[in-house]
Enzyme design. Sequence first.
Site, PDB file in Angstrom:
ATOM      1  N   ASP A   8     116.870  51.434  40.823  1.00 49.50           N
ATOM      2  CA  ASP A   8     117.540  51.378  42.255  1.00 49.50           C
ATOM      3  C   ASP A   8     117.447  52.661  42.989  1.00 49.50           C
ATOM      4  OD1 ASP A   8     118.300  49.093  41.140  1.00 49.50           O
ATOM      5  OD2 ASP A   8     120.282  49.000  41.812  1.00 49.50           O
ATOM      6  N   LYS A  14     118.484  45.756  48.485  1.00 53.48           N
ATOM      7  CA  LYS A  14     119.574  46.065  47.944  1.00 53.48           C
ATOM      8  C   LYS A  14     120.573  46.521  49.100  1.00 53.48           C
ATOM      9  CE  LYS A  14     122.745  48.654  44.803  1.00 53.48           C
ATOM     10  NZ  LYS A  14     122.508  49.501  43.394  1.00 53.48           N
ATOM     11  N   LYS A  59     119.848  41.974  46.176  1.00 54.02           N
ATOM     12  CA  LYS A  59     121.014  42.394  45.394  1.00 54.02           C
ATOM     13  C   LYS A  59     122.108  42.887  46.293  1.00 54.02           C
ATOM     14  CE  LYS A  59     122.325  46.112  42.069  1.00 54.02           C
ATOM     15  NZ  LYS A  59     122.060  47.194  41.200  1.00 54.02           N
TER      16      LYS A  59
END
Length: 258
Positions: A100, A164, A203
């Site tokens: 991430d 995300k 996400k």
Amino acid sequence: MTAPAAIAVTLPQIAKMIDHSLLHPTMTDREILAGLEMAKKYKVAAACVKPYSIPVAKDALDGSGVLICAVVGFPHGNSTTTIKVLETEEAVKAGAHEIDMVVNVGKVLGGDWEYVTNEIRAINDTVVKRGAILKVIFENDYLRDEDITYLCKICTSLSVAFVKTSTGFGFVKQPNGLYAYKGATVPHLQLMKANVGPNVQIKAAGGIRSLDEVMGAISLGVTRIGTSSTATIIEEAIHRGINTPMGFALVSPVDPHG
């Protein structure tokens, strides 16, 4: 607010949407180990850890089916591209299955899209080459809708696995001088879903602490949730009868931030 709709879901399906977050800067090694045990207990998708915790996570999660997700350029995205790529290489070599990364927010806000694109490409190429996947953190609290839209299109063009919403630490100074953040919101999730390609997943992270918020995110097309409230969410699901065999929940897009 959208009218509630019934979604069929099992407890394992909910668990496998969760990245259990172990990213707070004050967490001790003992607390991180306890969090890894929780991730293993609930059989979540991944445990999301800081890079130095990867070896501990690898030992604790061995054979559990829980993946290791490591953060890069976290939480502000200010490292150089070279350092982010190096951090990515080291994380994947150490055992991370997912990365991430945080974009360079200043470059996004300044419209330096060539820099932003090249950085995401370099990190994605590094991740894919080593058999892992990349999630690109936008930090939506800092961004305008047009920035989020453009980032979605960049990530789609580069075949990034996930976009995300937030780090969970993107605090914005308010007029009263205090700092606050919203994290994952319904309008931003809808905007991201509308602007990513069919092969890019979403996400949601930041402020998702209840089962209703998880189910609301599912109804918006989210496939992964970043949260430190894993136990609360799973235990709430069990209490409400969402278990194997297939259980049901009444859901609507719940915005935790009003």
